[in-house]
Write a protein that holds these residues in place. Sequence first.
Motif, mmCIF file in Angstrom:
data_model
loop_
_atom_site.group_PDB
_atom_site.id
_atom_site.type_symbol
_atom_site.label_atom_id
_atom_site.label_comp_id
_atom_site.label_asym_id
_atom_site.label_seq_id
_atom_site.Cartn_x
_atom_site.Cartn_y
_atom_site.Cartn_z
ATOM 1 N N GLU A 166 -14.466 6.378 -63.683
ATOM 2 C CA GLU A 166 -13.126 6.772 -64.126
ATOM 3 C C GLU A 166 -12.203 7.038 -62.930
ATOM 4 O O GLU A 166 -11.050 6.616 -62.908
ATOM 5 C CB GLU A 166 -13.246 8.031 -64.970
ATOM 6 N N ALA A 167 -12.750 7.734 -61.940
ATOM 7 C CA ALA A 167 -11.967 8.039 -60.737
ATOM 8 C C ALA A 167 -11.621 6.748 -59.997
ATOM 9 O O ALA A 167 -10.513 6.596 -59.458
ATOM 10 C CB ALA A 167 -12.757 8.979 -59.827
ATOM 11 N N LEU A 168 -12.557 5.803 -59.995
ATOM 12 C CA LEU A 168 -12.293 4.527 -59.333
ATOM 13 C C LEU A 168 -11.155 3.785 -60.033
ATOM 14 O O LEU A 168 -10.262 3.240 -59.374
ATOM 15 C CB LEU A 168 -13.541 3.645 -59.366
ATOM 16 N N TRP A 169 -11.199 3.757 -61.356
ATOM 17 C CA TRP A 169 -10.115 3.089 -62.090
ATOM 18 C C TRP A 169 -8.780 3.729 -61.762
ATOM 19 O O TRP A 169 -7.773 3.057 -61.571
ATOM 20 C CB TRP A 169 -10.368 3.137 -63.601
ATOM 21 N N GLU A 170 -8.777 5.036 -61.681
ATOM 22 C CA GLU A 170 -7.530 5.737 -61.350
ATOM 23 C C GLU A 170 -7.008 5.319 -59.976
ATOM 24 O O GLU A 170 -5.825 5.051 -59.798
ATOM 25 C CB GLU A 170 -7.779 7.244 -61.330
ATOM 26 N N ALA B 61 -12.876 -1.168 -51.087
ATOM 27 C CA ALA B 61 -12.014 -0.599 -50.042
ATOM 28 C C ALA B 61 -11.919 0.924 -50.182
ATOM 29 O O ALA B 61 -11.966 1.655 -49.187
ATOM 30 C CB ALA B 61 -10.627 -1.232 -50.116
ATOM 31 N N VAL B 62 -11.809 1.399 -51.405
ATOM 32 C CA VAL B 62 -11.711 2.848 -51.633
ATOM 33 C C VAL B 62 -13.027 3.529 -51.243
ATOM 34 O O VAL B 62 -13.051 4.540 -50.538
ATOM 35 C CB VAL B 62 -11.379 3.140 -53.120
ATOM 36 N N ARG B 63 -14.142 2.915 -51.683
ATOM 37 C CA ARG B 63 -15.452 3.526 -51.434
ATOM 38 C C ARG B 63 -15.835 3.553 -49.966
ATOM 39 O O ARG B 63 -16.676 4.354 -49.564
ATOM 40 C CB ARG B 63 -16.536 2.760 -52.196
ATOM 41 N N ALA B 64 -15.226 2.667 -49.174
ATOM 42 C CA ALA B 64 -15.522 2.675 -47.741
ATOM 43 C C ALA B 64 -15.236 4.067 -47.175
ATOM 44 O O ALA B 64 -15.907 4.544 -46.271
ATOM 45 C CB ALA B 64 -14.678 1.621 -47.032
ATOM 46 N N ARG B 65 -14.240 4.725 -47.757
ATOM 47 C CA ARG B 65 -13.889 6.070 -47.298
ATOM 48 C C ARG B 65 -14.612 7.148 -48.091
ATOM 49 O O ARG B 65 -15.117 8.119 -47.521
ATOM 50 C CB ARG B 65 -12.371 6.278 -47.427
ATOM 51 N N THR B 66 -14.663 6.975 -49.408
ATOM 52 C CA THR B 66 -15.081 8.111 -50.246
ATOM 53 C C THR B 66 -16.569 8.104 -50.575
ATOM 54 O O THR B 66 -17.098 9.109 -51.051
ATOM 55 C CB THR B 66 -14.337 8.083 -51.608
ATOM 56 N N GLY B 67 -17.239 6.961 -50.366
ATOM 57 C CA GLY B 67 -18.592 6.837 -50.890
ATOM 58 C C GLY B 67 -18.519 6.650 -52.394
ATOM 59 O O GLY B 67 -17.459 6.327 -52.937
ATOM 60 N N LYS B 68 -19.640 6.903 -53.058
ATOM 61 C CA LYS B 68 -19.710 6.666 -54.499
ATOM 62 C C LYS B 68 -18.716 7.566 -55.249
ATOM 63 O O LYS B 68 -18.549 8.728 -54.916
ATOM 64 C CB LYS B 68 -21.129 6.965 -54.993
#
Length: 261
Positions: free
Chosen positions: A123-127, A112-119
């Motif tokens: 560490e940033a994903l865990w945050e 869901a997060v990557r749908a907006r931000t891309g890769k």
Amino acid sequence: MSFLQIQDATVTFPARRGSEAFTAVKGVSLSIAKGEILGLVGESGCGKSTLSRAIMQLQPLTAGRILLEGGDLSKLDSHQLRMARLNFQMVFQDPYASLNPRRTVFSTLTEAVRARTGKLPKEALWERVAALMQRVGLNPDFALKYPHEFSGGQRQRIAIARALGPDPRLLIADEPVSALDVSIQSQIINLLLNLCRDLGLTMLFISHDLSVVRYIADRVAVMQNGQIVELGETGQVLTAPQHPYTQKLLEAAPALRLAEV
Ligand SMILES: Nc1ncnc2c1ncn2[C@@H]1O[C@H](COP(=O)(O)OP(=O)(O)OP(=O)(O)O)[C@@H](O)[C@H]1O
Ligand SMILES: [Mg+2]
């Protein structure tokens, strides 16, 4: 300018073998201001979900227009539409059906997060995932668990966190509490209310139950057979309903079921 404007929206399902053409949404006009929570109520089959799918551009309109901050959504090409859709996210009735049982919470939320931000770096994903889980009242230590390891209310929190993943501006919540125990319903309603306030989200909150909507909506639209028959401030509609259909819905609503909210 309204945040979202629905102008004369009509959805007709074409005739198929064994069924005639059916118009589920008939000339609906509604506007929602930024930050507003609009409740949409009406009996099963009146067209609530069809209208929400039309707003999401998942269901083409037969007539009418949907404008987001003045821009006509039907004019977008497929790439623009994919990006615009990230601004609207849905929460459905049954979190068990809407969550992938083979994915951990972490996997669902990172998608869901990557749908907006891309890769993004791990560490940033865990945050981001930890922040989303905290935001909806879940312990980030459970990020590697699967949906069946959570309770119904917690699963709906996961579904809400997933909806928040792409940083949306509009939430469409389609009967988000009707599959939950009454005691859990008020928690989820409070969560949605707080999210809207804290994040400045606009929300269309769909329910067949006026007693649920009364605690969350600024205004209420009452839908009957594909048409909006009454629209007004929640307090006004609930205390002095003008349309006989609204009066009937109110009589059927369990009294003050969520009084503890
Ligand atoms: N793809 C479709 N083809 C034909 N008719 C459809 C289709 N989808 C929905 N309908 C019909 O349109 C009407 C409105 O359905 P919709 O799902 O929007 O109602 P609803 O208000 O969301 O009901 P509920 O409260 O049960 O979720 C229903 O009569 C339904 O049978
Ligand atoms: Mg529905």
